[in-house]
Design a protein around this motif. Structure first.
Motif, short mmCIF file in Angstrom:
data_model
loop_
_atom_site.label_atom_id
_atom_site.label_comp_id
_atom_site.label_asym_id
_atom_site.label_seq_id
_atom_site.Cartn_x
_atom_site.Cartn_y
_atom_site.Cartn_z
N ARG A 172 0.85 -1.20 0.00
CA ARG A 172 0.00 0.00 0.00
C ARG A 172 0.88 1.24 0.00
O ARG A 172 1.72 1.37 0.86
CB ARG A 172 -0.87 0.01 1.25
N SER A 173 0.64 2.11 -0.95
CA SER A 173 1.45 3.32 -0.99
C SER A 173 0.86 4.38 -0.08
O SER A 173 -0.33 4.48 0.09
CB SER A 173 1.51 3.87 -2.41
N GLN A 174 1.76 5.16 0.51
CA GLN A 174 1.28 6.27 1.33
C GLN A 174 1.47 7.60 0.63
O GLN A 174 1.26 8.64 1.20
CB GLN A 174 2.04 6.29 2.65
N LEU A 175 1.92 7.52 -0.62
CA LEU A 175 2.11 8.76 -1.38
C LEU A 175 0.79 9.09 -2.08
O LEU A 175 -0.04 8.22 -2.29
CB LEU A 175 3.21 8.56 -2.41
N TRP A 176 0.64 10.35 -2.46
CA TRP A 176 -0.58 10.77 -3.14
C TRP A 176 -0.59 10.17 -4.54
O TRP A 176 0.33 10.39 -5.32
CB TRP A 176 -0.66 12.29 -3.18
N TRP A 177 -1.62 9.43 -4.81
CA TRP A 177 -1.66 8.57 -5.97
C TRP A 177 -1.47 9.31 -7.29
O TRP A 177 -0.76 8.87 -8.17
CB TRP A 177 -2.99 7.82 -5.96
N SER A 178 -2.12 10.45 -7.45
CA SER A 178 -2.07 11.11 -8.76
C SER A 178 -1.02 12.21 -8.83
O SER A 178 -0.81 12.78 -9.89
CB SER A 178 -3.45 11.67 -9.11
N LEU A 179 -0.36 12.49 -7.71
CA LEU A 179 0.63 13.57 -7.73
C LEU A 179 2.01 13.05 -8.14
O LEU A 179 2.33 11.90 -7.89
CB LEU A 179 0.77 14.20 -6.35
N PRO A 180 2.81 13.92 -8.78
CA PRO A 180 4.21 13.55 -8.98
C PRO A 180 4.86 13.35 -7.61
O PRO A 180 4.50 14.03 -6.64
CB PRO A 180 4.80 14.78 -9.67
N CYS A 181 5.81 12.44 -7.58
CA CYS A 181 6.41 12.05 -6.30
C CYS A 181 6.95 13.24 -5.51
O CYS A 181 6.76 13.34 -4.30
CB CYS A 181 7.53 11.07 -6.61
N ILE A 182 7.58 14.18 -6.22
CA ILE A 182 8.21 15.31 -5.53
C ILE A 182 7.18 16.14 -4.76
O ILE A 182 7.44 16.66 -3.68
CB ILE A 182 9.04 16.18 -6.52
N GLU A 183 5.96 16.22 -5.35
CA GLU A 183 4.91 17.00 -4.68
C GLU A 183 4.46 16.29 -3.40
O GLU A 183 4.18 16.94 -2.39
CB GLU A 183 3.72 17.21 -5.62
N SER A 184 4.40 14.96 -3.45
CA SER A 184 4.09 14.21 -2.23
C SER A 184 5.14 14.49 -1.16
O SER A 184 4.81 14.69 0.00
CB SER A 184 4.09 12.71 -2.52
#
Lengths: 269, 344
Positions: free
Chosen positions: B107-119
């Motif tokens: 399960r990812s905890q990063l924002w799914w639709s955002l570019p990684c850097i924005e997360s």
């Protein structure tokens, strides 16, 4: 007190960041944005047509004429918009809880309700806002109501307090996912009640009037606050009570939600 | 070394309804008050030191997840004491969250639709990370893996391997004291697994972060853990350095040898021949197990009594050997035997 302000500033700052990012990504999917906005508008147009057809055959519903019904419809659209735009994530809570994905929201040093609910913003639903404004303005002119600063201020306040009810209902119902395994059915059931907000409550008998006022308080979404502006002869203490009732309900459902979230322990893996 | 986590006689019980079967049973269940208590974790005590990489192993349903959930503050223990950096996790969840990082392989905890850097930027704000610390960490991360291609990619477009790498980096961003990795390499290819092992090792050595890893992949354990804890049926059944685990089994080695001759048809003849041979030259026969399959001879040798090379020397006089292989006993097979109750 100083600490409190700092906290509010912190949350506003984070919310702003999420909002900007969300807008950016939405804009990058232009076709998606346009199509879903369009479908939202069409959905509203369809229910608008049903009112229009009705009034081709009847001159009024319980003494409410066409323009008054339009006003009520516009009011309900506007009062439902904040829930759709800012609390969209509540609708999928049951899935996330059921599948165990909700666990990923439990480890941040931040209010869990805030973190979950405002993770997404459904900006597409803003189309509904413009339809609502158009309907209210149009019916306002047709009904020949007064326009002055006080009345506009009154309209804004009553819209804001009315919007709390749908938010509170959705938060409360979605929080049931923490206790019952499949709350989806319950969510669907309650989302249907949205349609009843567009009718004057004089069409209901006493039983349903009571239910829709206090048990499932959808009467406060449009009917009761509209009485401040039209059909003022039906205005009673209930409309005034609504202003406070919304805040109480919102606070209560928020507390229930947080209680559920904190005792959530995920699925088996 | 100072202790980061202290666990004393920790237990967790679940209340479960005694369910009856069938339709009639389902209706009775609605009104039943017939509960039973299941101990997911039973009297577990351990200490975890700061800067250590600890592997928690166990079969599915052994209680690993329950243990981790209690350490991260999601679950409240039924009995016993649990202290992390002097705090009780479930009592002050937000404060505790500042000190830990968590990665779920699935399960990812990063924002799914955002570019990684924005997360990463949102995480920076949520944890109120200083600009200096953020810069320093990002530079360090960049040394470990080239971030340029990753950072501008939306998380939903990433491959599973890239996503897990980003999730791991994100969990280290706020300099947590402890990082929990829950099956981080599940479903990944060998190349990415290796990258993840290296990443965890270098993050651990640079930042002195305590890393707690749960996994089913013995490759992970062998590559990065020095100490392991094995949980079974809610109880701790092993807690020691990983190399000591192998010693439990004695210094057994497996010798594989291939006979280069078509004359030998019958495997059982080979076995009796080898047994006779060893019996003749060395008297201690009971510590050997001999198998033969398609001209591959497999002998498990106890090195305390006889060296593998001596055995090899013996059989190559008798047979024409063209391929040999000497295998250490794998951690996996040792742990499998521990589960089966053959050890300890």
């Amino acid at each position: 007190m100083k600490n409190y302000f700092k906290k509010v500033k912190y949350y506003i700052h984070i919310y702003r960041m999420i909002l900007i990012q969300d807008l950016k990504t939405k804009m990058s999917f232009r076709a998606d944005f346009l199509i879903s906005s369009f479908s939202g508008i069409m959905l509203n147009a369809a229910s608008f047509i049903s009112i229009w057809i009705m009034f081709q055959n009847f001159s009024s519903i319980m003494n409410w004429n066409y323009y008054e019904m339009l006003f009520l419809y516009g009011f309900s659209l506007l009062a439902l918009t904040p829930q759709l735009v800012f609390f969209d994530n509540s609708w999928v809570l049951c899935d996330k809880v059921f599948k165990g994905d909700f666990i990923t929201y439990c480890f941040r040093p931040i209010n869990i309700f805030f973190y979950y609910t405002f993770e997404k913003i459904n900006i597409n639903a803003i189309g509904q806002f413009f339809i609502g404004v158009t309907l209210i303005t149009y019916s306002w002119i047709k009904l020949g109501l007064d326009v002055n600063t006080i009345i506009v201020f009154k309209l804004i306040i009553s819209l804001l307090t009315a919007s709390l009810f749908m938010i509170a209902i959705v938060i409360f119902i979605s929080s049931m996912s923490f206790w019952i395994i499949n709350a989806k059915g319950l969510m669907d059931f309650f989302s249907k009640f949205k349609d009843y907000t567009r009718y004057p409550f004089t069409i209901f008998n006493n039983f349903f009037k009571f239910v829709f006022s206090f048990i499932i308080p959808i009467g406060f979404v449009a009917y009761y606050p509209s009485l401040f502006f039209i059909h003022t002869e039906e205005l009673s203490w209930i409309s005034f009570f609504g202003v406070f009732y919304g805040i109480i309900l919102l606070y209560f459902s928020y507390k229930v939600w947080v209680k559920g979230a904190l005792q959530y322990s995920g699925t088996g893996s | 070394m100072d202790k980061t986590i202290e666990i004393n006689n920790l237990s967790k019980e679940y209340k479960v309804l005694n369910r009856k079967e069938g339709f009639k049973g389902a209706i009775l269940n609605l009104f039943s008050k017939d509960y039973k208590y299941i101990k997911a974790i039973n009297n577990v005590s351990m200490e975890i030191f700061s800067g250590e990489i600890l592997g928690i192993l166990g079969r599915n349903g052994a209680g690993k997840s329950t243990l981790i959930k209690m350490m991260t503050g999601v679950l409240k223990p039924s009995a016993g004491a649990l202290s992390i950096n002097g705090n009780t996790p479930f009592k002050n969840r937000k404060q505790h969250a500042l000190n830990i990082g968590i990665v779920f392989g699935q399960r990812s905890q990063l924002w799914w639709s955002l570019p990684c850097i924005e997360s990463f930027k949102i995480i920076k704000e949520i944890y109120s990370i200083n600009d200096d610390v953020y810069e320093e960490n990002m530079n360090f991360f960049n040394e470990l893996i080239p971030l340029n291609e990753l950072m501008n990619k939306p998380v939903r477009l990433m491959s599973l391997g890239q996503r897990v790498l980003c999730d791991i980096l994100a969990s280290f961003l706020h300099n947590p004291k402890i990082v929990f990795l829950d099956e981080p390499t599940i479903g990944l290819d060998i190349d990415v697994k290796d990258k993840i092992h290296k990443l965890i090792l270098s993050l651990n050595s640079k930042k002195k972060t305590t890393v707690i890893l749960t996994t089913h992949d013995m490759g992970d354990v062998d590559a990065i853990c020095k100490r392991i804890v094995i949980i079974d049926n809610g109880e701790k059944i092993y807690d020691d350095k990983i190399y000591k685990l192998k010693k439990y089994f004695g210094p057994n080695k497996t010798l594989l040898a291939h006979i280069n001759s078509n004359k030998i048809r019958d495997d059982s003849v080979v076995i009796t021949n080898i047994k006779k041979l060893i019996d003749k030259h060395i008297q201690l026969i009971d510590y050997l197990s001999v198998e033969c399959n398609n001209r591959w001879i497999k002998i498990v040798v106890d090195e305390n009594q006889i060296s593998v090379l001596k055995v090899l020397n013996l059989i190559q006089k008798e047979f024409d050997i063209d391929k040999i292989e000497i295998k250490e006993i794998s951690t996996e097979s040792v742990i499998k035997k521990i589960y089966e109750g053959k050890c300890l």
